[in-house]
Design a protein around this motif. Structure first.
Motif, PDB file in Angstrom:
ATOM      1  N   UNK A  74     -53.739  19.784  77.666  1.00 27.23           N
ATOM      2  CA  UNK A  74     -52.807  19.680  78.793  1.00 27.23           C
ATOM      3  C   UNK A  74     -52.875  18.252  79.325  1.00 27.23           C
ATOM      4  N   UNK A  75     -51.982  17.416  78.822  1.00 27.52           N
ATOM      5  CA  UNK A  75     -52.016  15.989  79.172  1.00 27.52           C
ATOM      6  C   UNK A  75     -51.208  15.664  80.430  1.00 27.52           C
ATOM      7  N   UNK A  76     -50.325  16.564  80.848  1.00 33.10           N
ATOM      8  CA  UNK A  76     -49.501  16.287  82.020  1.00 33.10           C
ATOM      9  C   UNK A  76     -50.166  16.724  83.316  1.00 33.10           C
ATOM     10  N   UNK A  77     -51.349  17.293  83.216  1.00 25.39           N
ATOM     11  CA  UNK A  77     -52.110  17.678  84.410  1.00 25.39           C
ATOM     12  C   UNK A  77     -52.671  16.417  85.064  1.00 25.39           C
ATOM     13  N   UNK A  78     -52.976  16.475  86.353  1.00 17.68           N
ATOM     14  CA  UNK A  78     -53.574  15.293  87.005  1.00 17.68           C
ATOM     15  C   UNK A  78     -54.823  14.803  86.270  1.00 17.68           C
ATOM     16  N   UNK A  79     -55.639  15.722  85.787  1.00 14.71           N
ATOM     17  CA  UNK A  79     -56.778  15.387  84.933  1.00 14.71           C
ATOM     18  C   UNK A  79     -56.574  16.176  83.640  1.00 14.71           C
ATOM     19  N   UNK A  80     -56.291  15.504  82.536  1.00 15.13           N
ATOM     20  CA  UNK A  80     -56.065  16.229  81.272  1.00 15.13           C
ATOM     21  C   UNK A  80     -57.256  17.113  80.907  1.00 15.13           C
ATOM     22  N   UNK A  81     -56.947  18.240  80.265  1.00 16.82           N
ATOM     23  CA  UNK A  81     -58.007  19.159  79.834  1.00 16.82           C
ATOM     24  C   UNK A  81     -57.550  19.883  78.575  1.00 16.82           C
ATOM     25  N   UNK A  82     -58.512  20.451  77.866  1.00 16.26           N
ATOM     26  CA  UNK A  82     -58.236  21.178  76.632  1.00 16.26           C
ATOM     27  C   UNK A  82     -58.621  22.643  76.810  1.00 16.26           C
ATOM     28  N   UNK A  83     -57.634  23.515  76.646  1.00 16.74           N
ATOM     29  CA  UNK A  83     -57.856  24.966  76.637  1.00 16.74           C
ATOM     30  C   UNK A  83     -57.992  25.385  75.185  1.00 16.74           C
ATOM     31  N   UNK A  84     -58.837  26.392  74.925  1.00 16.87           N
ATOM     32  CA  UNK A  84     -59.036  26.809  73.540  1.00 16.87           C
ATOM     33  C   UNK A  84     -59.437  28.268  73.451  1.00 16.87           C
ATOM     34  N   UNK A  85     -59.168  28.827  72.286  1.00 14.18           N
ATOM     35  CA  UNK A  85     -59.808  30.069  71.869  1.00 14.18           C
ATOM     36  C   UNK A  85     -60.948  29.629  70.969  1.00 14.18           C
ATOM     37  N   UNK A  86     -62.152  30.059  71.303  1.00 12.09           N
ATOM     38  CA  UNK A  86     -63.324  29.770  70.481  1.00 12.09           C
ATOM     39  C   UNK A  86     -63.815  31.088  69.888  1.00 12.09           C
ATOM     40  N   UNK A  87     -64.002  31.100  68.576  1.00 17.01           N
ATOM     41  CA  UNK A  87     -64.586  32.261  67.911  1.00 17.01           C
ATOM     42  C   UNK A  87     -66.093  32.099  67.950  1.00 17.01           C
ATOM     43  N   UNK A  88     -66.747  32.994  68.661  1.00 19.48           N
ATOM     44  CA  UNK A  88     -68.199  32.945  68.769  1.00 19.48           C
ATOM     45  C   UNK A  88     -68.841  33.355  67.451  1.00 19.48           C
ATOM     46  N   UNK A  89     -70.036  32.884  67.192  1.00 18.42           N
ATOM     47  CA  UNK A  89     -70.768  33.253  65.978  1.00 18.42           C
ATOM     48  C   UNK A  89     -70.952  34.768  65.895  1.00 18.42           C
ATOM     49  N   UNK A  90     -70.965  35.436  67.039  1.00 17.86           N
ATOM     50  CA  UNK A  90     -71.141  36.881  67.093  1.00 17.86           C
ATOM     51  C   UNK A  90     -69.853  37.650  66.803  1.00 17.86           C
ATOM     52  N   UNK A  91     -68.722  36.929  66.688  1.00 19.41           N
ATOM     53  CA  UNK A  91     -67.469  37.578  66.314  1.00 19.41           C
ATOM     54  C   UNK A  91     -66.336  37.506  67.310  1.00 19.41           C
ATOM     55  N   UNK A  92     -66.567  37.791  68.590  1.00 18.88           N
ATOM     56  CA  UNK A  92     -65.412  37.791  69.495  1.00 18.88           C
ATOM     57  C   UNK A  92     -64.885  36.389  69.778  1.00 18.88           C
ATOM     58  N   UNK A  93     -63.639  36.347  70.193  1.00 25.64           N
ATOM     59  CA  UNK A  93     -63.025  35.083  70.632  1.00 25.64           C
ATOM     60  C   UNK A  93     -62.971  35.074  72.144  1.00 25.64           C
ATOM     61  N   UNK A  94     -63.163  33.896  72.691  1.00 21.41           N
ATOM     62  CA  UNK A  94     -63.053  33.760  74.139  1.00 21.41           C
ATOM     63  C   UNK A  94     -62.175  32.573  74.499  1.00 21.41           C
ATOM     64  N   UNK A  95     -61.463  32.711  75.599  1.00 21.78           N
ATOM     65  CA  UNK A  95     -60.671  31.619  76.148  1.00 21.78           C
ATOM     66  C   UNK A  95     -61.624  30.746  76.946  1.00 21.78           C
ATOM     67  N   UNK A  96     -61.530  29.442  76.729  1.00 20.44           N
ATOM     68  CA  UNK A  96     -62.465  28.525  77.363  1.00 20.44           C
ATOM     69  C   UNK A  96     -61.866  27.128  77.400  1.00 20.44           C
ATOM     70  N   UNK A  97     -62.630  26.187  77.874  1.00 19.84           N
ATOM     71  CA  UNK A  97     -62.260  24.776  77.830  1.00 19.84           C
ATOM     72  C   UNK A  97     -63.162  24.059  76.832  1.00 19.84           C
ATOM     73  N   UNK A  98     -62.611  23.018  76.203  1.00 17.01           N
ATOM     74  CA  UNK A  98     -63.395  22.114  75.367  1.00 17.01           C
ATOM     75  C   UNK A  98     -63.574  20.855  76.207  1.00 17.01           C
ATOM     76  N   UNK A  99     -64.825  20.423  76.375  1.00 18.61           N
ATOM     77  CA  UNK A  99     -65.134  19.326  77.301  1.00 18.61           C
ATOM     78  C   UNK A  99     -66.000  18.268  76.628  1.00 18.61           C
ATOM     79  N   UNK A 100     -66.130  17.149  77.337  1.00 21.09           N
ATOM     80  CA  UNK A 100     -67.040  16.061  76.934  1.00 21.09           C
ATOM     81  C   UNK A 100     -66.742  15.544  75.538  1.00 21.09           C
TER      82      UNK A 100
END
Length: 131
Positions: A74-100
């Motif tokens: 999301x580059x048009x936000x005041x502070x850009x950020x990355x939203x993601x679905x991450x597949x955990x090693x245990x199997x489920x996917x979660x909605x989260x942010x990718x940071x740093x």
């Protein structure tokens, strides 16, 4: 490089069903629910299994490892950020942010690891950064 240090993250809403999840987050641990009836792990925290609808679920600690399934920057936000679905090693996917990280270098199937980011007066939020 955008970072959550540049913006205040709101504290999550906590309910009796998610209290253990947020208590663990405060200790730097990510929990997922696992169904003892069908054996499937799931995330977000909820008492009923979304696969077999059993109420026989228990908390298990996740490894904190995963891969990016999909993401959007999301580059048009005041502070850009990355939203993601991450597949955990245990199997489920979660909605989260990718940071740093450099958002231009993110890609699907990229390995990521768990980090926690502070919130404004609440427990820290689980997020991920490239491994």
């Amino acid at each position: 490089m955008a970072d959550t240090k540049e913006r205040k993250l709101p504290a999550p809403a906590i309910s009796p069903e998610t209290q253990a999840y947020w208590d663990a987050a405060g200790k730097g641990k990510l929990l997922v629910k696992k169904c003892t009836s069908c054996g499937e792990a799931h995330h977000y925290p909820r008492p009923i299994c979304p696969f077999c609808f059993s109420d026989k679920t228990e908390w298990t600690e996740a490894s904190g490892k995963g891969t990016i399934y999909s993401f959007s920057v999301m580059r048009r936000a005041p502070v850009p950020y990355a939203m993601a679905y991450v597949t955990l090693a245990e199997g489920p996917r979660m909605v989260t942010n990718i940071v740093d990280c450099d958002f231009d270098k993110l890609k699907c199937d990229q390995p990521v690891k768990l980090v926690f980011k502070p919130t404004d007066g609440g427990p820290p939020l689980p997020m991920f950064t490239p491994a």
